[in-house]
Design an enzyme around this catalytic site. Structure first.
Site, PDB file in Angstrom:
ATOM      1  N   ARG A  72      -5.666   0.532  -6.491  1.00 53.13           N
ATOM      2  CA  ARG A  72      -4.480   1.220  -5.954  1.00 53.13           C
ATOM      3  C   ARG A  72      -4.043   2.378  -6.837  1.00 53.13           C
ATOM      4  O   ARG A  72      -3.388   3.318  -6.382  1.00 53.13           O
ATOM      5  CB  ARG A  72      -3.301   0.240  -5.845  1.00 53.13           C
ATOM      6  CG  ARG A  72      -3.497  -0.898  -4.857  1.00 53.13           C
ATOM      7  CD  ARG A  72      -2.172  -1.609  -4.645  1.00 53.13           C
ATOM      8  NE  ARG A  72      -2.328  -2.933  -4.042  1.00 53.13           N
ATOM      9  CZ  ARG A  72      -2.428  -3.159  -2.734  1.00 53.13           C
ATOM     10  NH1 ARG A  72      -2.399  -2.153  -1.899  1.00 53.13           N
ATOM     11  NH2 ARG A  72      -2.544  -4.383  -2.271  1.00 53.13           N
ATOM     12  N   GLY A 114       0.775  -1.244   0.000  1.00 59.30           N
ATOM     13  CA  GLY A 114       0.000   0.000   0.000  1.00 59.30           C
ATOM     14  C   GLY A 114       0.799   1.284   0.000  1.00 59.30           C
ATOM     15  O   GLY A 114       0.287   2.332  -0.382  1.00 59.30           O
ATOM     16  N   ASP A 167      -4.882   2.255  10.842  1.00 60.58           N
ATOM     17  CA  ASP A 167      -6.295   1.977  11.148  1.00 60.58           C
ATOM     18  C   ASP A 167      -6.348   1.575  12.627  1.00 60.58           C
ATOM     19  O   ASP A 167      -6.347   2.436  13.492  1.00 60.58           O
ATOM     20  CB  ASP A 167      -6.777   0.891  10.176  1.00 60.58           C
ATOM     21  CG  ASP A 167      -8.237   0.516  10.344  1.00 60.58           C
ATOM     22  OD1 ASP A 167      -9.006   1.310  10.900  1.00 60.58           O
ATOM     23  OD2 ASP A 167      -8.619  -0.591   9.925  1.00 60.58           O
ATOM     24  N   ASP A 182      -6.020  -0.414  -1.386  1.00 63.51           N
ATOM     25  CA  ASP A 182      -6.751  -1.333  -2.248  1.00 63.51           C
ATOM     26  C   ASP A 182      -8.027  -1.845  -1.598  1.00 63.51           C
ATOM     27  O   ASP A 182      -8.207  -1.800  -0.381  1.00 63.51           O
ATOM     28  CB  ASP A 182      -5.882  -2.551  -2.564  1.00 63.51           C
ATOM     29  CG  ASP A 182      -5.742  -3.471  -1.346  1.00 63.51           C
ATOM     30  OD1 ASP A 182      -5.220  -2.998  -0.311  1.00 63.51           O
ATOM     31  OD2 ASP A 182      -6.192  -4.634  -1.413  1.00 63.51           O
ATOM     32  N   PHE A 202     -14.293   2.910   4.564  1.00 64.21           N
ATOM     33  CA  PHE A 202     -13.324   2.131   3.795  1.00 64.21           C
ATOM     34  C   PHE A 202     -12.924   2.900   2.543  1.00 64.21           C
ATOM     35  O   PHE A 202     -13.766   3.213   1.711  1.00 64.21           O
ATOM     36  CB  PHE A 202     -13.871   0.747   3.434  1.00 64.21           C
ATOM     37  CG  PHE A 202     -12.767  -0.178   3.020  1.00 64.21           C
ATOM     38  CD1 PHE A 202     -12.068  -0.916   3.975  1.00 64.21           C
ATOM     39  CD2 PHE A 202     -12.392  -0.272   1.695  1.00 64.21           C
ATOM     40  CE1 PHE A 202     -11.008  -1.739   3.603  1.00 64.21           C
ATOM     41  CE2 PHE A 202     -11.338  -1.095   1.312  1.00 64.21           C
ATOM     42  CZ  PHE A 202     -10.643  -1.833   2.269  1.00 64.21           C
ATOM     43  N   VAL A 203     -11.645   3.212   2.437  1.00 67.08           N
ATOM     44  CA  VAL A 203     -11.173   4.060   1.341  1.00 67.08           C
ATOM     45  C   VAL A 203     -10.190   3.313   0.442  1.00 67.08           C
ATOM     46  O   VAL A 203      -9.532   2.372   0.872  1.00 67.08           O
ATOM     47  CB  VAL A 203     -10.515   5.343   1.883  1.00 67.08           C
ATOM     48  CG1 VAL A 203     -11.549   6.248   2.532  1.00 67.08           C
ATOM     49  CG2 VAL A 203      -9.394   5.012   2.863  1.00 67.08           C
ATOM     50  N   ASP A 205       0.435   3.075   4.118  1.00 67.88           N
ATOM     51  CA  ASP A 205      -0.661   3.840   3.521  1.00 67.88           C
ATOM     52  C   ASP A 205      -1.618   4.376   4.574  1.00 67.88           C
ATOM     53  O   ASP A 205      -2.037   5.527   4.523  1.00 67.88           O
ATOM     54  CB  ASP A 205      -1.415   2.994   2.471  1.00 67.88           C
ATOM     55  CG  ASP A 205      -1.821   1.603   2.971  1.00 67.88           C
ATOM     56  OD1 ASP A 205      -1.573   1.264   4.157  1.00 67.88           O
ATOM     57  OD2 ASP A 205      -2.390   0.838   2.163  1.00 67.88           O
ATOM     58  N   LYS A 242      -7.030   6.726  10.586  1.00 63.55           N
ATOM     59  CA  LYS A 242      -8.431   6.561  11.030  1.00 63.55           C
ATOM     60  C   LYS A 242      -8.424   6.608  12.548  1.00 63.55           C
ATOM     61  O   LYS A 242      -8.463   5.567  13.215  1.00 63.55           O
ATOM     62  CB  LYS A 242      -8.968   5.201  10.579  1.00 63.55           C
ATOM     63  CG  LYS A 242      -9.544   5.165   9.184  1.00 63.55           C
ATOM     64  CD  LYS A 242     -10.233   3.821   8.960  1.00 63.55           C
ATOM     65  CE  LYS A 242     -10.423   3.558   7.494  1.00 63.55           C
ATOM     66  NZ  LYS A 242     -10.861   2.166   7.232  1.00 63.55           N
TER      67      LYS A 242
HETATM   68  P1  IMP Z   1      -4.236  -1.716  10.953  1.00 61.56           P
HETATM   69  O1  IMP Z   1      -3.316  -2.825  11.289  1.00 61.56           O
HETATM   70  O2  IMP Z   1      -5.614  -1.951  11.495  1.00 61.56           O
HETATM   71  O3  IMP Z   1      -3.720  -0.345  11.325  1.00 61.56           O
HETATM   72  O4  IMP Z   1      -4.496  -1.756   9.420  1.00 61.56           O
HETATM   73  C1  IMP Z   1      -3.552  -1.409   8.526  1.00 61.56           C
HETATM   74  C2  IMP Z   1      -3.812  -2.107   7.199  1.00 61.56           C
HETATM   75  O5  IMP Z   1      -5.222  -2.390   6.983  1.00 61.56           O
HETATM   76  C3  IMP Z   1      -3.415  -1.168   6.104  1.00 61.56           C
HETATM   77  O6  IMP Z   1      -2.060  -1.356   5.737  1.00 61.56           O
HETATM   78  C4  IMP Z   1      -4.371  -1.531   4.999  1.00 61.56           C
HETATM   79  O7  IMP Z   1      -3.838  -2.593   4.236  1.00 61.56           O
HETATM   80  C5  IMP Z   1      -5.615  -2.052   5.669  1.00 61.56           C
HETATM   81  N1  IMP Z   1      -6.705  -1.040   5.727  1.00 61.56           N
HETATM   82  C6  IMP Z   1      -7.253  -0.510   6.824  1.00 61.56           C
HETATM   83  N2  IMP Z   1      -8.218   0.367   6.513  1.00 61.56           N
HETATM   84  C7  IMP Z   1      -8.285   0.382   5.158  1.00 61.56           C
HETATM   85  C8  IMP Z   1      -9.102   1.119   4.228  1.00 61.56           C
HETATM   86  O8  IMP Z   1      -9.987   1.939   4.551  1.00 61.56           O
HETATM   87  N3  IMP Z   1      -8.872   0.861   2.906  1.00 61.56           N
HETATM   88  C9  IMP Z   1      -7.913  -0.008   2.487  1.00 61.56           C
HETATM   89  N4  IMP Z   1      -7.128  -0.706   3.327  1.00 61.56           N
HETATM   90  C10 IMP Z   1      -7.306  -0.504   4.658  1.00 61.56           C
HETATM   91 MG    MG Z   2      -1.977  -2.573   3.266  1.00 60.35          MG
END
Ligand code: IMP
Ligand code: MG
Length: 178
Positions: free
Chosen positions: A159, A38, A97, A153, A146-147, A94, A125
């Site tokens: 992407r 990403g 979350d 992606d 969700f973006v 990217d 987020k």
């Molecule tokens: P985290 O571990 O929850 O912080 O999530 C990080 C990963 O989740 C990112 O590297 C993305 O691959 C994926 N992700 C989380 N939210 C989104 C979204 O809104 N769109 C696309 N990918 C997301």
């Molecule tokens: Mg990712």
């Protein structure tokens, strides 16, 4: 698809981030470590917005076994990572979350004896964050939607969009629905 952040807004903000990072890392051996897949678009644009010497490296992180919004177990592949001993590492992803991916990456990277470890993401987020730290640099705080686009992606598609868009039901059929 609804546009959340335009191409121009991203361009402007990436320039600002490049200037900030350049000021913070002047005279320090910097390695920008992009998280596959990403971060690739942001990586390419951000390093060209910096004015300090730096190295680029890549690491891969993915979660298996979860749904698209609730990740499963985190798998980190550091086979592409060069020697990071005594280097200042900026981990670039990217989106931040829940923060679990970044948390896992930081734990792994501590074992590589860097001089320092910081994090940068395009999107944060913040309402969904489940870890006790925040990204050191972020482009935009966004709501819990969700973006896709600019590296992000859905099912490995979208992407290449130059903007950040909110995925709608019709988009879930993919870019080339039959
Ligand atoms: P985290 O571990 O929850 O912080 O999530 C990080 C990963 O989740 C990112 O590297 C993305 O691959 C994926 N992700 C989380 N939210 C989104 C979204 O809104 N769109 C696309 N990918 C997301
Ligand atoms: Mg990712």
């Amino acid at each position: 698809m609804r546009v959340l952040i335009t191409e121009d807004q991203i361009k402007h903000r990436v320039q600002e981030l490049g200037a900030l990072i350049s000021a913070d890392y002047a005279n320090r051996p910097l390695t920008v470590l992009g998280v596959l897949t990403g971060s690739i678009i942001l990586l390419a644009d951000l390093i060209r917005a910096t004015t300090v010497p730096l190295r680029v490296a890549l690491i891969s992180a993915s979660s298996y076994g979860g749904t698209r919004t609730t990740p499963g177990e985190l798998h980190i592949n550091s086979s592409l990572v060069p020697d990071l001993t005594d280097r200042h590492i900026l981990v670039l992803d990217d989106i931040f979350d829940t923060g679990r991916t970044m948390q896992g990456l930081l734990q792994t990277l501590q074992g590589h004896s860097p001089a320092s470890l910081r994090t940068a993401v395009l999107l944060w987020k913040s309402d969904r964050t489940e870890v006790s730290f925040a990204p050191d640099y972020f482009g935009f705080r966004i709501p819990d939607e969700f973006v896709v686009g600019y590296g992000l992606d859905y099912d490995d598609e979208y992407r290449q969009l130059p903007f950040i868009g909110v995925l709608e039901e019709a988009d879930k059929r993919g870019q080339n629905p039959d």
